[in-house]
Structure formats: C-alpha cells, structure tokens
Design a protein around this motif. Structure first.
Motif, short mmCIF file in Angstrom:
data_model
loop_
_atom_site.label_atom_id
_atom_site.label_comp_id
_atom_site.label_asym_id
_atom_site.label_seq_id
_atom_site.Cartn_x
_atom_site.Cartn_y
_atom_site.Cartn_z
N GLY A 144 -5.03 8.62 -7.40
CA GLY A 144 -5.27 8.77 -5.96
C GLY A 144 -4.11 9.41 -5.21
N HIS A 145 -2.87 9.08 -5.61
CA HIS A 145 -1.69 9.57 -4.89
C HIS A 145 -0.67 10.12 -5.89
CE1 HIS A 145 -3.27 7.65 -1.28
NE2 HIS A 145 -3.50 6.57 -2.02
N ASP A 183 -11.15 1.78 1.37
CA ASP A 183 -11.42 3.19 1.68
C ASP A 183 -10.55 3.73 2.81
OD1 ASP A 183 -13.21 3.58 -0.29
OD2 ASP A 183 -14.95 3.03 0.92
N PRO A 185 0.81 -1.23 0.00
CA PRO A 185 0.00 0.00 0.00
C PRO A 185 0.83 1.27 0.00
CG PRO A 185 -0.18 -1.15 2.10
CD PRO A 185 0.57 -2.04 1.20
N LEU A 235 -2.98 4.35 -6.64
CA LEU A 235 -4.42 4.32 -6.93
C LEU A 235 -4.72 4.82 -8.34
CD1 LEU A 235 -7.01 3.42 -5.48
CD2 LEU A 235 -7.42 5.77 -4.86
N ARG A 260 3.03 10.42 -4.56
CA ARG A 260 3.62 9.09 -4.46
C ARG A 260 3.96 8.54 -5.85
NH1 ARG A 260 -0.09 4.90 -1.27
NH2 ARG A 260 0.10 6.45 0.39
N HIS A 284 -14.79 9.54 -3.67
CA HIS A 284 -16.24 9.45 -3.51
C HIS A 284 -16.94 10.58 -4.26
CE1 HIS A 284 -16.03 6.11 -0.80
NE2 HIS A 284 -15.12 6.73 -0.07
N THR A 341 -7.25 3.00 3.43
CA THR A 341 -5.90 3.35 2.97
C THR A 341 -5.92 4.06 1.62
OG1 THR A 341 -5.69 1.20 1.92
CG2 THR A 341 -4.84 1.38 4.15
N THR A 342 -7.08 4.13 1.01
CA THR A 342 -7.24 4.59 -0.39
C THR A 342 -6.16 3.99 -1.30
OG1 THR A 342 -6.07 6.67 0.05
CG2 THR A 342 -8.47 6.75 0.13
N THR A 343 -6.04 2.71 -1.17
CA THR A 343 -5.17 1.95 -2.09
C THR A 343 -5.93 0.69 -2.49
OG1 THR A 343 -4.14 0.81 -0.22
CG2 THR A 343 -2.98 2.73 -1.09
#
Lengths: 187, 388
Positions: B114-115, A115, A93, A98, B118, B45, A117-119
């Motif tokens: 999402g990241h 939800d 993770p 994502l 990263r 969301h 770790t949002t990974t």
C-alpha cells in the motif's frame, strides 16, 4: 504502567450490539462495516425441531485479543504494530506500509484495512480516546447493559478483573498457539 | 558493452517467432502500465483481495519472479562459482536474467504494498527484526547489489576474481533471502497448512527447478532449438540435475501431503484435502510443473534436449500455479471457520479470483522481464567469452 486486559462474562451477552455502536461512536469507526474493531459472534441453536438444544445458543463478543505474544507484532516489518506502555497492541498508521502480513498472521481475524487511512486498524482498548483522557473504562464496557465486560489492569491484584479472574474459571481463544491472549471468557 | 541507440534497439530480425515475442512483450508492457494507472486511481479496490484473502495474484507473481531470480543465480553459480566447466557459458546470461526477474518482481510488489515509499523509509528507521518480510526484503536488496556487481565484473569490466567474490556473496544472500521468503509463509502460526519447516526448504528447491526451466527457455529461444556442439553437453547435464531435483520435489510434495492428511489434524488436513482435489494443483502443479518434464527426462535417459524446451514451457506454467496455489492455499481456510465453536458461519473455503487489474499488473511483469532481457541482449555481450 498497567497491563490491560478484559474479562468477558459472555453468557450474559444479549446481542444488543450496543458495544459495537459505542465503539464506532467513540473511536470514529466507519459505519456499516461489520467486524471492525469489535463484533458479536452468534452461534445459533443446534438440532432439529423438536430436539433443539437451547443451551447451544450463545453470543460471543470478540475483538483483538491483545496477545502478550502477538503474531501480528512479530511479523510487522516496520514495527508499525507495537505494545504500548500498558501492554496494549496498537498500530501506528504513520508507519504502516499496508503489506497486510499482520492480517494473515492474526489467528483471531481481528484486523482490517481502514479505507480512510489505507492502513491496518484494530481494537486498541480505546487507548487514544477514553484511556488517553484519563478514563478507566472502554466504550464497549461502559455501554454494556448486562455488564459482560470487565476491563482493567491485570498486574493490579486489587483490580476488578484480577479479582474476577482469581475467583472464576475462564477460557482463552486459541491459547494453544502460544499467543497469550489477554481476553478471558468467563465460564 | 555495445553501442546503445534507439535505432539499434528497434532493429531485430523479423522472423515470425521474433515478431510474436515482440507483440507479446508490447501487449504485456501495455497491460502493466494500464493496470498501474488503474491501481493509482482506485487503490486496493482495484484488486479482488479481501480481509479474508488479503494476498492475491500480485504476491504470487512477486514470488514467481524472485523464485526465477534466485533459481537463475543458483544454476549459474554451478559454473561461475563452483567451477563446473560446461556451465560457465551460462553465467552472464543467467545473472542478467536474475537481475531482470528480480527487478520485475520489485515492480509488481511495489504496486501491491500500500505504501512503498513509506516502506523504504521505515524499513530503515524502525526495522522489524522479527519479521520474515523485513529480512526477505533487506536480503533481496543486498542480493541485488551483489549480483549487479557480479554482472558488472562479468561483462563491463571483466575481472573474474571480483565476479567470483560477488557471485559467492550473491549466492549466499539469494539463498538467505529466498528461504526467508519461504519463512514468510512458514512462520504463520495462524495457518496450519503453511506453518512449519516445509516452505523455506521447498522455496530453494523449486527455485533451482525454475532456474533450470529458464535456462532451457533462454537457450531454446536463442538457438532456435538448434544447438552448437559446446552447448549440448551443458544441457544434457542440466537434464540430469533437473531430473534429480524434480524427483526430490515429487518426494517432498508427496510426504507433505501424507503428513498433512495423516491423523486428520484439524484445519490442516481439511485444507490439504481440498487443495489436492483442485485442478490448479492436479493439472497445473503436478502435471505441467512436475510430471511432464520429469517423464521426458526419465524416458529419454536425460538425453532429450529439444523436447525439454517445450517441457520447460509447461514447467514454467506449472511453476506459476505452484506460486499461485502457495498464496491461495495458505489463505483458503477461513479464519471465522476456525472459531466455529463460537460462530454460526457457513463452512466454506474462502474464494478468490484475481481482478483484471491484478492480471494486468501481474502478467504485465512478464512484459518487463522480456523487454529488459531484450535490452540486455542488445546492450551487453551475454555470450561466453571463454575466459575463466
């Protein structure tokens, strides 16, 4: 080093879904979320009354197939998805960005977004819980009342799973895609 | 470079068209900021993407922008790299557009991934060399560097030798990056309707078409559809190139559909049959994106210039639907349905409609493009200086 896989005597499944509960408890999976890590597919009886095919009704436990040639691992841009030393397909993770490419790429619908770790997350054969503690069974296997699941080392010819696979016929899901899944459905 | 000041920036000719574009730009920028704030508060969301349909409008808009960028780069290279005289005048404006649309695409995708921070770190530390996304992203980064240097040597410190060298580098990196973007979809063995060689090739072709449409729109707006004599030969040649490209695209699409339907191959035939009946395909992709511009070129014997500006507007709407359908059609066949020998599930296609936040961020990206292009027009002399 092992090469873990799982054989499923799926015709013995009674759809009690104890495996799902055990998995959620063992691996801290979110409650009230279906198809997270493992699930039981239900194929209802075919036909119309009175010509019902009782044989067509089947329960089909499923999860990540831990492919030897996993499309999700191939497409991951940051190598967040990787094979561990036991051939288990896992997600780090910390490295997951994502992009959800792996969710698109998995032919088995085995991946989801956690939800918390949002990974992206998926079944890892209890690698960071039971296997990490030195146990040799997964939570779903240990709890199954009808002994549907046989987990073990495919490279060990004396392991229960190797013995079963050498004696019984089995099928794999979508093996035509070249994914080399390590879940074997015993016929 | 021109002198830059806030006063200079907000000073423009107050014609109705200019004011309309200014209002649209401000509204779209506002939408982007609003969408971004809502996304930061609510995360994914805020989007209507699901496990069954993990990619949505933002991926489509990212593809839309980077297709535009690659297209502008390819079309500008006709003059700038390959030395076709009439096309040399579009070089600076097209490369500015290529940089700006690429940056707009990056802005949109940064809110989809999402990241993103990263991503920047682990793309370098642990590169996934078998991933088309990794190659696409890395090559687009290289492409951006090349075309920025190319633009620098075209406008700031004029040096045609170096601008050509970076132009060739940018063209090659752009082609490689863009075909890799096609491969992001083409590599999906889990999605038979997308899997295969079609998308990497189709992406280059549709990028060239997008580049032609955008050149028409940029020149149409700049000259208010009233062109000086040195522009007309270029646009007529562009007509012929566009006509040929559209013909090839129609040919490609027709054979893609026929081969997908032929033999009724499971999953693929059903998906494509569903797709070709959808209004976004019939009216968006085919009518607006291909047939209207193609028939104007065909029936005017490639002489019509003014109608082609309007046709390019419908063409860009069509290109948007091509990008939207590309993502949606790839994901439309439900994964559960692929396992229907094991599951009792309703055999329906996956439905998806973007959320307001997705619309705000996705279309807001167009506001970024318009605004940056306006700034570039103010800041640099984008007209041809005749030195080639």
């Amino acid at each position: 080093m092992a090469r873990y896989g799982m054989a499923l005597d799926y015709k013995n499944c009674i759809n009690c879904r104890a495996c799902e509960s055990a998995c959620k408890q063992e691996n801290s999976i979110l409650l009230n979320k279906d198809h997270y890590r493992i699930w039981v597919g239900v194929k209802e009886i075919e036909g119309e009354w009175p010509n019902l095919s009782i044989a067509s009704s089947v329960f089909h436990p499923s999860q990540c197939q831990h492919c030897d040639n996993a499309p999700c691992q191939l497409v991951c841009p940051t190598n967040a998805t990787y094979y561990d030393q036991n051939g288990v397909v896992r997600v780090n993770p910390e490295q997951c960005i994502l992009c959800t490419y792996c969710i698109n790429a998995c032919p088995y619908d085995a991946r989801y977004v956690d939800d918390r770790t949002t990974t992206v997350d998926k079944c890892n054969f209890c690698a960071d819980t039971r296997i990490a503690r030195g146990e040799s069974t997964t939570a779903c296997q240990a709890t199954c009342p009808t002994k549907v699941r046989i987990f073990g080392d495919l490279d060990d010819p004396n392991s229960e799973i190797s013995q079963v696979l050498s004696k019984r016929e089995y099928k794999q899901v979508k093996e035509s895609l070249g994914t080399k899944p390590k879940l074997f459905y015993l016929i | 470079m021109n002198e830059f000041s806030i006063k200079n920036l907000i000073t423009f000719q107050k014609t109705p068209l200019n004011l309309l574009v200014a209002v649209i730009t401000v509204l779209l920028l506002g939408a982007f900021v609003g969408g971004a704030v809502y996304f930061f508060l609510h995360g994914h969301h805020a989007f209507n993407v699901t496990r069954q349909h993990p990619w949505g409008l933002l991926i489509s808009m990212y593809v839309f922008f980077v297709v535009s960028s690659t297209g502008l780069c390819i079309i500008s290279s006709i003059g700038h790299v390959f030395g076709i005289k009439e096309f040399q005048q579009i070089g600076k404006r097209a490369i500015a557009g290529a940089i700006i649309t690429l940056l707009s695409g990056f802005a949109v995708i940064a809110l989809e991934v999402g990241h993103p921070v990263r991503m920047l770190i682990y793309n370098v530390l642990t590169p996934g060399l078998t991933s088309a996304i990794w190659w696409m992203g890395t090559l687009y980064g290289i492409y951006l560097v090349f075309i920025m240097f190319e633009f620098f040597f075209l406008t700031v410190k004029v040096n045609h030798k170096w601008s050509k060298i970076f132009g060739i580098g940018g063209l090659l990196a752009g082609l490689a990056a863009h075909s890799n973007l096609g491969a992001v979809f083409g590599f999906l063995i889990s999605r038979p309707s997308a899997n295969g060689v079609f998308y990497p090739v189709y992406f280059i072709l549709s990028a060239m078409i997008t580049g032609c449409y955008l050149i028409y729109l940029i020149y149409g707006f700049k000259y208010r559809n009233n062109y000086p004599s040195h522009v007309i030969p270029m646009l007529k040649k562009l007509n012929k190139i566009l006509g040929m490209l559209l013909g090839v695209l129609i040919f490609f699409e027709a054979w893609k559909i026929i081969t997908a339907l032929y033999g009724d191959m499971p999953e693929r035939a059903e998906t494509i049959f569903h797709v070709i009946q959808s209004p976004t395909f019939i009216f968006g992709e085919v009518l607006l994106g291909m047939l209207i511009p193609f028939f104007i070129i065909l029936f005017s014997n490639a002489e019509a210039i003014k109608p082609m500006v309007y046709a390019s507007l419908t063409g860009m709407v069509g290109i948007f639907f091509m990008r939207y359908d590309l993502v949606h059609d790839t994901l439309i066949y439900p994964m559960d349905m692929l396992k229907r020998s094991e599951y009792q599930l309703p055999p329906t296609f996956v439905e998806y409609f973007p959320s307001a936040t997705e619309f705000a961020i996705g279309f807001g990206g167009i506001g970024i493009t318009l605004f940056l292009f306006y700034v570039a027009e103010k800041l640099f002399n984008l007209d041809d200086n005749g030195e080639h």
